[in-house]
Scaffold this active site. Structure first.
Site, PDB file in Angstrom:
ATOM      1  N   GLU A   3     -13.656  30.073  17.253  1.00  0.00           N
ATOM      2  CA  GLU A   3     -12.965  31.247  16.716  1.00  0.00           C
ATOM      3  C   GLU A   3     -13.856  32.475  16.770  1.00  0.00           C
ATOM      4  OE1 GLU A   3     -11.570  30.876  12.700  1.00  0.00           O
ATOM      5  OE2 GLU A   3     -10.865  28.821  12.985  1.00  0.00           O
ATOM      6  N   GLU A  20     -13.156  23.947   9.319  1.00  0.00           N
ATOM      7  CA  GLU A  20     -14.277  24.523   8.558  1.00  0.00           C
ATOM      8  C   GLU A  20     -14.558  23.742   7.274  1.00  0.00           C
ATOM      9  OE1 GLU A  20     -13.597  28.739   8.006  1.00  0.00           O
ATOM     10  OE2 GLU A  20     -14.425  29.168   9.983  1.00  0.00           O
TER      11      GLU A  20
HETATM   12  C1  GLA Z   1     -11.766  30.907   9.458  1.00  0.00           C
HETATM   13  C2  GLA Z   1     -10.626  29.916   9.559  1.00  0.00           C
HETATM   14  C3  GLA Z   1      -9.381  30.489  10.135  1.00  0.00           C
HETATM   15  C4  GLA Z   1      -9.157  31.888   9.664  1.00  0.00           C
HETATM   16  C5  GLA Z   1     -10.347  32.729   9.979  1.00  0.00           C
HETATM   17  C6  GLA Z   1     -10.197  34.181   9.622  1.00  0.00           C
HETATM   18  O1  GLA Z   1     -12.632  30.866  10.494  1.00  0.00           O
HETATM   19  O2  GLA Z   1     -10.984  28.755  10.263  1.00  0.00           O
HETATM   20  O3  GLA Z   1      -8.305  29.658   9.768  1.00  0.00           O
HETATM   21  O4  GLA Z   1      -8.942  31.877   8.283  1.00  0.00           O
HETATM   22  O5  GLA Z   1     -11.439  32.231   9.256  1.00  0.00           O
HETATM   23  O6  GLA Z   1     -11.339  34.915   9.970  1.00  0.00           O
END
Ligand code: GLA
Ligand code: ZN
Length: 668
Positions: free
Chosen positions: A308, A149
């Protein structure tokens, strides 16, 4: 359409490094029960892999990868560069970022590096090289996941220096920079390159967070572009190192939908496959989530990975409600419907400590495979397995292109005036929602897309019209296309300087209107739209005061000193039509305008029946995959259209009703 995978990846972030070995064995047993075939590992392990400057230790990661390989997992291998080890920041404080407020950070949190730090680049590059050399030939690595991210900016002196070089490349001369930024305003003329500083809140930046403003949008937009490019250079550095050791495994980094900070269209060109993290809040409209999926598909015009989502709840929102029974499944099928070729969770096992311990996971703190969440994950796992590779690479044909542009996003929200309530994504979403509700598929496209592939182009708040965009829109309409745009469009060039000669500048001829003035209405104020064909609705936010220059008014204002003047117009231009919506109509008013637009464009809905269900179609080699999703939270009648056909997810015939969060898949 391409897909790099041989099966639908089903899994997610897996951190065995946080657990003793007995737990690993239990994980393998439970994951198999849940139909999990993929694990994303090594996302935040730099400190373990490299305990100090001179030592690497891959013994634990070797064991993780061996175990997953033995069990035939498709491994998504992350590079761990998203969180620096403490020693790196202690030994080289300049690797830590300087925030918008001008504060140099200490060690802590994650996503915390300065992208232009040569020291960060050197150590990150060395780590990635070690990883690529070690695992680059491993047949179980299905995908590389660079960093995590990418986000947050840096305003340090290193970045300032790099910014000046970026500007020299872009503009050549300081005169050109001064002209682009209109520096005569407030006596900002620069005479030497090193007089230019990063627009943090110590300089021309103002405000806070993503709602911040600036004294000079030209400077701040260029700095946003520069930061996006700087992080992209970090990504490319890692990618190129991996490629030297592994010629063909796809490489990605996980994006964040409509995240403001990075120009994802530019990023996607450097990525083999787009992946993204979907975290709607309890009250996010489903159409907004659908829009983000379509945007992520639109980045490359190809299927994407859902890197995710939470199986149950988040921890970082204000109210982290549980996904209701069936909701995770329905949401996952919505994701697949809009173009995902993987379903991955954050995370597979819930952490024991630190700030994400309340974040949902496939395996909860109970450690049990007998929870509601686990059972729902296992059901979805079985369904995905049964589907096999049928859907992989399937496309989402659409006749409508909705423009999305990060330069516009930045510029529109930097403007001081006419209204603080002008929000880029909300403006785009209200148009998107209309097509969503009418079951008309949409592509989210960049401003330099090939418009000729579409029957209709939707371009709300096209505030910044960059070089050749107006010409391309004109050619599209002349050739028979249908365009809709409106207030706050055609106003500025790439540097946020006004296109002089009357709004909407380069779109004026195409739309056949001149917007002489723009009135801003406070939330408690409104005006009325009177439709030429009868009917009224409310409008507000902004009211352009328009003169017709060839267009016809399809609605005019009902009140104020501009009562009776045109508010919404339609202009025949060549073989096509251009609409201009000069104010913010309420939802019904906008739907009425878009009904006419859709008719002009000859836009066909996927199904004619009115239904609050979401209906989406993917197509592969002549087979159509129809998704029918009940995201309404209430029982709903099944559309006549599908009754009696087989739902391939359950093998049952489509009946008369869908329960809340039912998701059906019909093949034709
Ligand atoms: C982000 C991060 C993860 C985690 C999630 C929690 O997407 O990439 O490592 O912290 O948030 O929702
Ligand atoms: Zn920096």
């Amino acid at each position: 359409m391409k897909t790099p995978f041989s099966r639908m990846l089903y899994g997610g972030d897996y951190n065995p490094n946080q657990w003793p070995r007995e737990v690993w064995e239990e994980d393998m047993r439970l994951f198999q029960k849940a139909g999990i075939n993929s694990a994303t590992v090594n996302v935040f392990s730099w400190a373990k892999l490299q305990p100090n400057e001179g030592t690497y230790d891959f013994s634990e990661l070797d064991d993780v990868i061996d175990m997953l390989g033995r069990e035939n997992y498709d491994i998504v291998l992350a590079t761990s560069t998203g969180a620096m080890p403490a020693w790196l920041v202690k030994n080289y404080p300049e690797v830590a970022r300087v925030d918008f407020e001008g504060r140099r950070h200490k060690f802590g949190q994650r996503h915390n590096h300065c992208p232009n730090s040569a020291v960060y680049q050197k150590f990150a590059g060395k780590l990635v090289e070690e990883l690529a050399r070690r695992y680059g030939k491993n047949p179980h690595i299905a995908c590389w996941h660079i960093n995590n991210e990418y986000n947050t900016g840096c305003y340090c002196e290193n970045c300032e220096k790099a910014f000046r070089i970026w500007l020299q490349k872009k503009y050549g001369t300081l005169e050109a920079v001064n002209a682009a930024w209109n520096t005569e305003f407030w006596g900002h003329t620069f005479h030497e390159w090193d007089e230019i500083v990063a627009p943090s809140s110590l300089s021309d930046g103002m405000g806070f967070g993503w709602t911040r403003k600036t004294a000079f949008a030209g400077i701040s937009i260029d700095y946003d572009r520069f930061l996006s490019d700087s992080l992209l250079e970090n990504y490319k550095m890692e990618r190129d190192i991996i490629r030297r050791y592994d010629p063909d495994t796809p490489i990605t980094t996980n994006l964040m939908g409509t995240y403001k900070g990075l120009d994802y269209f530019k990023w996607a060109k450097e990525m083999d496959i787009v992946s993204w993290d979907n975290y709607p809040a309890y009250n996010t409209p489903w159409s907004e989530t659908a829009m983000r999926h379509d945007l992520m598909r639109g980045l490359k015009g190809q299927p994407f990975m859902l890197m995710e989502q939470t199986p149950s709840q988040q921890n970082w929102q204000a109210y982290n409600s549980l996904k209701r029974p069936g909701q995770m499944r329905a949401q996952s099928w919505q994701t697949v419907a809009h173009g995902a070729d993987t379903i991955q969770f954050f995370q597979l096992r819930r952490s024991k400590g630190a700030c994400e311990k309340f974040h949902g996971a496939v395996i909860s703190h109970s450690g049990s495979g007998e929870t509601r969440v686990f059972r729902e994950c296992a059901q979805l796992g079985a369904e995905l397995q049964a589907l096999g590779d049928q859907l992989l690479g399937a496309g989402n044909p659409a006749e409508v292109g909705v423009l999305f542009d990060w330069d516009n996003y930045w510029a529109l929200e930097y403007t001081s005036g006419p209204s603080v309530d002008l929000k880029y994504c909300a403006q785009i979403h209200q148009y998107y929602r209309y097509f969503y509700e009418k079951h008309i598929p949409v592509d989210m496209i960049p401003v330099d897309a090939d418009f000729s592939r579409y029957k209709a182009i939707v371009a709300p708040v096209l505030y910044m019209v960059k070089e050749s965009v107006a010409e391309a829109l004109e050619a599209f309409v002349e050739a028979g296309g249908t365009l809709i745009t409106g207030f706050m469009s055609g106003i500025v060039d790439q540097s946020d300087n006004v296109h002089l000669g009357g709004y909407p500048g380069p779109l004026r001829k195409l739309c056949g209107v001149w917007a002489e003035e723009i009135d801003a209405l406070a939330p408690e104020q409104s005006n009325t739209l009177r439709f030429a064909g009868g009917g009224e609705s409310k409008c507000g936010l902004l009211c352009d005061i328009l003169h017709l220059e060839g267009a016809q008014a399809i609605a005019s204002y009902g009140g104020d000193f501009y009562a009776g003047t045109p508010a919404v117009t339609r202009n025949n231009c060549g073989k096509g039509v251009a609409y201009y919506v000069g104010t913010q109509p309420d939802q019904d008013g906008l739907a009425k305008i878009l009904d006419q637009f859709a008719q002009d464009g000859g836009l066909a809905p996927l199904i004619q029946e009115e239904t609050p269900l979401e209906v989406v179609r993917r197509v592969k080699d002549g087979t159509e995959f129809w998704f029918i999703l009940n995201l309404t939270g209430q029982p709903q009648p099944a559309p006549e259209n599908f009754r009696g056909e087989t739902d391939v997810l359950t093998g049952e015939a489509v009946g008369g009703q869908l329960k809340p969060f039912d998701a059906l898949l019909v093949k034709r």
